[in-house]
Design a protein around this motif. Structure first.
Motif, PDB file in Angstrom:
ATOM      1  N   SER A 140       0.836  -1.208   0.000  1.00 60.85           N
ATOM      2  CA  SER A 140       0.000   0.000   0.000  1.00 60.85           C
ATOM      3  C   SER A 140       0.863   1.248   0.000  1.00 60.85           C
ATOM      4  O   SER A 140       0.590   2.214  -0.714  1.00 60.85           O
ATOM      5  CB  SER A 140      -0.936   0.006   1.211  1.00 60.85           C
ATOM      6  OG  SER A 140      -1.890  -1.010   1.102  1.00 60.85           O
ATOM      7  N   TYR A 184      -1.913   3.513  -2.617  1.00 62.29           N
ATOM      8  CA  TYR A 184      -3.339   3.224  -2.450  1.00 62.29           C
ATOM      9  C   TYR A 184      -3.539   2.560  -1.092  1.00 62.29           C
ATOM     10  O   TYR A 184      -2.682   1.793  -0.654  1.00 62.29           O
ATOM     11  CB  TYR A 184      -3.860   2.255  -3.524  1.00 62.29           C
ATOM     12  CG  TYR A 184      -3.920   2.815  -4.919  1.00 62.29           C
ATOM     13  CD1 TYR A 184      -5.051   3.475  -5.368  1.00 62.29           C
ATOM     14  CD2 TYR A 184      -2.855   2.649  -5.794  1.00 62.29           C
ATOM     15  CE1 TYR A 184      -5.119   3.966  -6.660  1.00 62.29           C
ATOM     16  CE2 TYR A 184      -2.910   3.137  -7.090  1.00 62.29           C
ATOM     17  CZ  TYR A 184      -4.041   3.799  -7.515  1.00 62.29           C
ATOM     18  OH  TYR A 184      -4.116   4.285  -8.802  1.00 62.29           O
ATOM     19  N   THR A 185      -4.676   2.807  -0.479  1.00 63.63           N
ATOM     20  CA  THR A 185      -4.993   2.099   0.757  1.00 63.63           C
ATOM     21  C   THR A 185      -5.337   0.654   0.406  1.00 63.63           C
ATOM     22  O   THR A 185      -5.658   0.345  -0.742  1.00 63.63           O
ATOM     23  CB  THR A 185      -6.187   2.729   1.492  1.00 63.63           C
ATOM     24  OG1 THR A 185      -7.365   2.545   0.692  1.00 63.63           O
ATOM     25  CG2 THR A 185      -5.961   4.198   1.793  1.00 63.63           C
ATOM     26  N   GLU A 221      -7.992  -0.878   1.185  1.00 63.47           N
ATOM     27  CA  GLU A 221      -9.392  -0.893   0.744  1.00 63.47           C
ATOM     28  C   GLU A 221      -9.518  -0.488  -0.715  1.00 63.47           C
ATOM     29  O   GLU A 221     -10.301  -1.076  -1.465  1.00 63.47           O
ATOM     30  CB  GLU A 221     -10.245   0.028   1.629  1.00 63.47           C
ATOM     31  CG  GLU A 221     -10.395  -0.440   3.060  1.00 63.47           C
ATOM     32  CD  GLU A 221      -9.154  -0.191   3.929  1.00 63.47           C
ATOM     33  OE1 GLU A 221      -8.313   0.681   3.569  1.00 63.47           O
ATOM     34  OE2 GLU A 221      -9.011  -0.899   4.936  1.00 63.47           O
ATOM     35  N   GLU A 222      -8.742   0.525  -1.131  1.00 58.80           N
ATOM     36  CA  GLU A 222      -8.784   0.953  -2.530  1.00 58.80           C
ATOM     37  C   GLU A 222      -8.276  -0.151  -3.457  1.00 58.80           C
ATOM     38  O   GLU A 222      -8.861  -0.403  -4.521  1.00 58.80           O
ATOM     39  CB  GLU A 222      -7.947   2.223  -2.719  1.00 58.80           C
ATOM     40  CG  GLU A 222      -8.559   3.445  -2.081  1.00 58.80           C
ATOM     41  CD  GLU A 222      -7.620   4.644  -2.061  1.00 58.80           C
ATOM     42  OE1 GLU A 222      -8.120   5.781  -2.151  1.00 58.80           O
ATOM     43  OE2 GLU A 222      -6.389   4.451  -1.951  1.00 58.80           O
ATOM     44  N   ALA A 247     -10.684  -3.019  -4.033  1.00 59.64           N
ATOM     45  CA  ALA A 247     -11.848  -2.668  -4.844  1.00 59.64           C
ATOM     46  C   ALA A 247     -11.508  -2.574  -6.335  1.00 59.64           C
ATOM     47  O   ALA A 247     -12.368  -2.252  -7.147  1.00 59.64           O
ATOM     48  CB  ALA A 247     -12.430  -1.336  -4.366  1.00 59.64           C
ATOM     49  N   THR A 248     -10.255  -2.866  -6.700  1.00 61.03           N
ATOM     50  CA  THR A 248      -9.851  -2.741  -8.097  1.00 61.03           C
ATOM     51  C   THR A 248      -9.035  -3.966  -8.515  1.00 61.03           C
ATOM     52  O   THR A 248      -9.030  -4.977  -7.847  1.00 61.03           O
ATOM     53  CB  THR A 248      -9.071  -1.420  -8.315  1.00 61.03           C
ATOM     54  OG1 THR A 248      -8.878  -1.228  -9.714  1.00 61.03           O
ATOM     55  CG2 THR A 248      -7.747  -1.405  -7.607  1.00 61.03           C
TER      56      THR A 248
END
Length: 123
Positions: A81, A86-87, A89-90, A93-94
């Motif tokens: 991360s 990016y976190t 969580e981000e 989600a991708t």
């Protein structure tokens, strides 16, 4: 249960009262005991192995991730991360492909790149 050799063994016991005395106290029982010692030892070994992996993964100084065959992030560590900005969580989600420059995806067998809104094999 303690075995004849002094070791303790895991057993799964199931039973029920099949006859009661006139005052309602149990008179006869029927049941079964199943030796589940090997299974319990394997479960303990697996749990300990998962804990070691989780610790090594989460606290590694290098970026690490588990990625599905479709490119979805399954799990990422803190170092990754921090590297990509990016976190967790981000990222979850991708996809790997969504944050990778298209030039870096070309020519890699099995890696799929986004092309004009559709997904195509990167060649």
């Amino acid at each position: 249960m303690r075995a004849a050799n002094g070791e303790y063994k895991w057993l799964l016991d199931r039973g029920r009262v099949i006859e009661r005395s006139p005052d309602g106290s149990p008179r006869k029982l029927a049941g079964i005991s199943v030796d589940i010692d090997a299974r319990r030892r394997m479960e303990t070994a697996l749990r300990e192995s998962e804990q070691r992996f989780r610790g090594a993964f989460e606290f590694a100084a290098i970026g690490m991730a588990l990625v599905g065959i479709d490119g979805r992030w399954i799990r990422v560590n803190r170092a990754l991360s921090g590297i990509v900005g990016y976190t967790a969580e981000e990222l979850l989600a991708t996809t790997f492909q969504a944050i990778t420059h298209p030039e870096d995806l070309r020519g890699r067998p099995g890696v799929r790149a986004r092309d004009g809104g559709r997904v195509a094999d990167a060649l």
